[in-house]
Write a protein that holds these residues in place. Structure first.
Motif: not given
Length: 97
Positions: A6-13
């Motif tokens: 599993d690759i964790w996809e994180l988006r930081l605004y």
């Protein structure tokens, strides 16, 4: 069920290079290295550059971290300085030390 690939996809605004934004990114990178070693990608979205991108994830405050994958989608607002809160919020099991 979490698998090893599993690759964790994180988006930081963020909005520019404010102290809070820089701290949030620094904290996030530290937690990911410690608990998700080589199993994550961080996308940083600067809303000063791309304000239209806030609508897609319904961003109301910054900095905001959005976990896209694995589901469920989760959001955490703030500078991410409380490690336990971030790990619980993202549903990350702490790495064994």
């Amino acid at each position: 069920m979490e698998t090893n690939d599993d690759i964790w996809e994180l988006r930081l605004y963020i909005a520019g290079k404010t102290a809070k934004s820089v701290l949030a990114l620094s904290n996030l990178r530290k937690y990911c290295e410690e608990h998700l070693k080589d199993k994550y990608v961080i996308e940083v979205v600067d809303l000063l550059v791309n304000p239209q991108l806030a609508e897609g994830d319904q961003i109301l405050a910054i900095p905001t971290l959005v976990k896209k994958v694995p589901e469920p989608i989760r959001k955490i607002i703030g500078d991410l300085s409380n490690e336990e809160k971030v790990l619980v919020g993202l549903d990350i099991r702490p790495a064994r030390k």
